[in-house]
Design an enzyme around this catalytic site. Structure first.
Site, PDB file in Angstrom:
ATOM      1  N   VAL A 163     -40.463  -8.434  -0.236  1.00 52.67           N
ATOM      2  CA  VAL A 163     -41.542  -8.161   0.729  1.00 52.67           C
ATOM      3  C   VAL A 163     -41.240  -6.972   1.646  1.00 52.67           C
ATOM      4  O   VAL A 163     -42.064  -6.049   1.771  1.00 52.67           O
ATOM      5  CB  VAL A 163     -41.823  -9.403   1.613  1.00 52.67           C
ATOM      6  CG1 VAL A 163     -43.072  -9.181   2.433  1.00 52.67           C
ATOM      7  CG2 VAL A 163     -41.969 -10.634   0.754  1.00 52.67           C
ATOM      8  N   SER A 189     -36.646  -2.979  12.415  1.00 53.79           N
ATOM      9  CA  SER A 189     -37.183  -4.198  13.022  1.00 53.79           C
ATOM     10  C   SER A 189     -38.697  -4.224  12.994  1.00 53.79           C
ATOM     11  O   SER A 189     -39.345  -3.190  13.034  1.00 53.79           O
ATOM     12  CB  SER A 189     -36.722  -4.335  14.472  1.00 53.79           C
ATOM     13  OG  SER A 189     -37.308  -5.486  15.043  1.00 53.79           O
ATOM     14  N   HIS A 236     -30.180  -5.682  19.318  1.00 53.46           N
ATOM     15  CA  HIS A 236     -31.623  -5.971  19.382  1.00 53.46           C
ATOM     16  C   HIS A 236     -31.868  -7.434  19.004  1.00 53.46           C
ATOM     17  O   HIS A 236     -32.607  -8.154  19.671  1.00 53.46           O
ATOM     18  CB  HIS A 236     -32.394  -5.041  18.442  1.00 53.46           C
ATOM     19  CG  HIS A 236     -33.807  -5.492  18.140  1.00 53.46           C
ATOM     20  ND1 HIS A 236     -34.086  -6.512  17.257  1.00 53.46           N
ATOM     21  CD2 HIS A 236     -34.997  -5.092  18.620  1.00 53.46           C
ATOM     22  CE1 HIS A 236     -35.402  -6.704  17.211  1.00 53.46           C
ATOM     23  NE2 HIS A 236     -35.973  -5.847  18.026  1.00 53.46           N
ATOM     24  N   ASN A 237     -31.256  -7.860  17.920  1.00 57.24           N
ATOM     25  CA  ASN A 237     -31.459  -9.240  17.471  1.00 57.24           C
ATOM     26  C   ASN A 237     -30.862 -10.245  18.445  1.00 57.24           C
ATOM     27  O   ASN A 237     -31.426 -11.311  18.666  1.00 57.24           O
ATOM     28  CB  ASN A 237     -30.874  -9.435  16.075  1.00 57.24           C
ATOM     29  CG  ASN A 237     -31.795  -8.907  14.991  1.00 57.24           C
ATOM     30  OD1 ASN A 237     -32.547  -7.967  15.226  1.00 57.24           O
ATOM     31  ND2 ASN A 237     -31.742  -9.493  13.809  1.00 57.24           N
ATOM     32  N   GLU A 280     -33.268 -10.533  21.060  1.00 60.01           N
ATOM     33  CA  GLU A 280     -34.386 -11.304  20.475  1.00 60.01           C
ATOM     34  C   GLU A 280     -34.092 -12.809  20.574  1.00 60.01           C
ATOM     35  O   GLU A 280     -34.955 -13.600  20.990  1.00 60.01           O
ATOM     36  CB  GLU A 280     -34.548 -10.857  19.016  1.00 60.01           C
ATOM     37  CG  GLU A 280     -35.492 -11.665  18.144  1.00 60.01           C
ATOM     38  CD  GLU A 280     -35.457 -11.176  16.673  1.00 60.01           C
ATOM     39  OE1 GLU A 280     -35.650  -9.967  16.444  1.00 60.01           O
ATOM     40  OE2 GLU A 280     -35.243 -12.001  15.766  1.00 60.01           O
ATOM     41  N   LYS A 332     -29.157  -2.384  16.168  1.00 66.30           N
ATOM     42  CA  LYS A 332     -30.070  -3.391  15.610  1.00 66.30           C
ATOM     43  C   LYS A 332     -29.517  -4.795  15.828  1.00 66.30           C
ATOM     44  O   LYS A 332     -30.245  -5.737  16.129  1.00 66.30           O
ATOM     45  CB  LYS A 332     -30.316  -3.150  14.113  1.00 66.30           C
ATOM     46  CG  LYS A 332     -31.162  -4.230  13.411  1.00 66.30           C
ATOM     47  CD  LYS A 332     -32.537  -4.369  14.058  1.00 66.30           C
ATOM     48  CE  LYS A 332     -33.529  -5.312  13.426  1.00 66.30           C
ATOM     49  NZ  LYS A 332     -33.181  -6.444  12.667  1.00 66.30           N
TER      50      LYS A 332
HETATM   51  C1  6PG Z   1     -36.530  -8.000  13.200  1.00 65.47           C
HETATM   52  C2  6PG Z   1     -35.856  -9.331  13.090  1.00 65.47           C
HETATM   53  C3  6PG Z   1     -35.364  -9.604  11.715  1.00 65.47           C
HETATM   54  C4  6PG Z   1     -34.590 -10.898  11.593  1.00 65.47           C
HETATM   55  C5  6PG Z   1     -35.389 -12.109  11.864  1.00 65.47           C
HETATM   56  C6  6PG Z   1     -34.705 -13.409  11.501  1.00 65.47           C
HETATM   57  O1  6PG Z   1     -36.079  -7.252  14.063  1.00 65.47           O
HETATM   58  O2  6PG Z   1     -37.487  -7.731  12.485  1.00 65.47           O
HETATM   59  O3  6PG Z   1     -34.761  -9.342  13.949  1.00 65.47           O
HETATM   60  O4  6PG Z   1     -34.531  -8.532  11.351  1.00 65.47           O
HETATM   61  O5  6PG Z   1     -34.104 -11.005  10.320  1.00 65.47           O
HETATM   62  O6  6PG Z   1     -35.792 -12.142  13.171  1.00 65.47           O
HETATM   63  O7  6PG Z   1     -33.591 -13.674  12.244  1.00 65.47           O
HETATM   64  P1  6PG Z   1     -32.968 -15.159  12.278  1.00 65.47           P
HETATM   65  O8  6PG Z   1     -33.277 -15.790  10.977  1.00 65.47           O
HETATM   66  O9  6PG Z   1     -31.512 -14.999  12.488  1.00 65.47           O
HETATM   67  O10 6PG Z   1     -33.666 -15.838  13.403  1.00 65.47           O
END
Ligand code: 6PG
Length: 483
Positions: free
Chosen positions: A12, A128, A185-186, A189, A182
């Site tokens: 995807v 991201s 960033h996560n 997140e 990145k």
């Molecule tokens: C992004 C997200 C992505 C990440 C998911 C799942 O920036 O688009 O960070 O890269 O893979 O958010 O993360 P988890 O499965 O660890 O929650």
């Protein structure tokens, strides 16, 4: 070759990125997938797109014009190494291999070094924005050499999200810098999501409001200083009703949070760097705690507080609490971002990257999961003071924290008194108070270390390193050894 960019890996994320690339004026996109059906499917489903399908790596390389540039979109880890090995065989010096997956930045550093020896450029790029971002405009965090950026820059700018007229991509720094950013960033997140979840839980348990009613609260918050993608989708998730049971979807989803590792990496790396990313760590640990049903099953009988919230707050009292929770969320969020930027600064120092923190905040304003108005304030803070040692001490954030701190304390106190877990709220507040403290009990810890291990301490009133003869006459001596 006719293609100016290629994509390897057409799951995807890969196909959406390839479609995004193909939809931009001037791009012709070579596409390759290990099983050829996927390549054919993508090309047949999108006859309008400028795709050049390749059945082999050799064909893929031949269809690209030089210097070749290809983005790998496969599962992070061994699959990435396998594709790199194949591309290195068919690419030439000066060509560019981009890894667009969520690679661990130390892997990227290793791969960059190995690939560079062939004369080929290797670029680890954080991407991201999930599936939709890949298709319509992600936030892109590329590392790698300056040379590769010359070719990649215009291509990545053509597909990135646009925020306030600027594309959400910048050359972050060399080798693993992009994947490092990145990763953080996560981590942010994770913290942002956990803070929102704690806010939801507190509102629900203190006011008895339904998920749909709380969705309205989040929708309202999304019109103010908390405006962000994550707040927006939270409202959508809370409003969703399960078709099968008629219950709020959030009540039928198993309460065990998954994780693919990037949050944990952020914390592991921060531990190595000695950066206190406590809010992010609590978010990672909260997911871990949730995912241990066997521990939770035996712990339900643990005693709770006497004054567990009995009657729900209603009317003005409920509104007042919700406003306090909003402020607590905002303050904790400032802490999470401040800690994340602190980690980026420390990583840059450690790995010798020159990372423009203001530029990082700007490319997060659009396309990515943590996109928010708020990032503009961070950009402003670094524009005013590029070397700001602690982001949250920028005047704008000091004002916001000053406005929020009483509510923040009340909310953390309420959570503790009522027995509602709010680890990210509480640890963010503790971090804030730790930073503020004129004296920390670290002095006592130093005394303890000196007592049992002669680890020595420094004094506030003179230079040098000292040790007290704890098991002797307890006089102080000047020590040479520093442990
Ligand atoms: C992004 C997200 C992505 C990440 C998911 C799942 O920036 O688009 O960070 O890269 O893979 O958010 O993360 P988890 O499965 O660890 O929650």
């Amino acid at each position: 070759g006719v293609a100016n960019i290629g994509v390897v890996g057409l799951a995807v994320m890969g196909s959406n990125l390839a479609r995004n690339l193909a939809s931009r004026e001037g791009n012709t996109v070579a596409v390759y997938n290990r099983s050829h059906d996927k390549t054919e499917l993508l090309v047949s489903e999108h006859p309008e797109a400028q795709f050049v399908p390749a059945g082999s790596y050799a064909e893929f390389a031949a269809s690209l014009r030089t210097p070749r540039a290809a983005i790998i979109m496969v599962k992070a880890g061994r699959a990435t190494d396998a594709v790199i090995d194949e591309l290195v065989k068919v690419f030439e010096p000066g060509d560019i291999i981009v890894d667009g997956g969520n690679a661990l930045f130390t892997d990227t550093i290793r791969r960059e070094k190995a690939v560079r020896e062939t004369g080929i450029n290797f670029v680890g790029a954080g991407i991201s924005g999930g599936e939709e971002g890949a298709l319509k405009g992600p936030s892109i965090m590329p590392g790698g050499s300056d040379e590769s950026w010359v070719t990649l820059g215009p291509i990545l700018r053509s597909i990135a999200a646009v925020a306030e007229g600027e594309p959400c991509v910048t050359h972050i720094g060399h080798d693993g810098a992009g994947h490092f950013v990145k990763m953080v960033h996560n981590g942010i997140e994770y913290a942002d999501m956990q803070l929102i979840a704690e806010a939801y839980d507190l509102i629900r348990r203190a006011t008895g409001k339904s998920p749909a009613e709380i969705a309205d609260v989040f929708a309202e918050w999304n019109r103010g200083e908390l405006e962000s993608y994550l707040i927006e989708i939270t409202a959508e998730v809370l409003r969703q009703v399960d078709a099968e049971t008629g219950m709020p979807l959030v009540d039928v989803i198993l309460d065990q949070a998954g994780a693919k590792g990037t949050g944990a990496w952020t914390v592991q790396t921060a531990l190595d760097l000695g950066v206190p990313v406590s809010g992010i760590a609590e978010a990672v640990f909260a997911r871990s705690l949730s995912s241990h049903p066997e521990q939770r099953a035996v712990s339900g009988g643990l005693p709770g507080p006497d004054d567990e919230i009995g009657d729900h707050l209603t009317g003005e009292d409920a509104d007042a609490l919700i406003e306090q929770i909003r402020l607590a969320l905002y303050a904790s969020k400032i802490v999470a971002y401040s800690q994340g930027f602190d980690e980026i600064r420390a990583g840059a120092a450690q790995y010798d990257w020159s990372i423009d923190l203001g530029a990082v905040s700007k490319i997060w304003r659009g396309g990515c999961i943590i996109r928010a108005q708020f990032l503009n304030r961070i950009a402003d803070a670094y524009a005013d003071a590029p070397d700001l040692p602690v982001l949250l001490t920028a005047p704008f954030f000091v004002e916001a924290l000053g406005r929020a701190q009483r509510a923040w304390r009340s909310v953390v106190a309420l959570a503790a008194a009522a027995g509602i877990p709010a680890p990210a709220f509480a640890s963010s507040l503790a971090y804030y108070d730790g930073l503020r403290a004129e004296r920390l009990p670290a002095a006592l810890v130093q005394g303890q270390r000196d007592f049992f291990g002669a680890h020595t301490y420094k004094r506030i009133d003179k230079d040098g390193t000292f040790h007290t003869l704890w098991s002797g006459d307890r006089t102080e001596i000047e020590a040479v050894d520093t442990h």
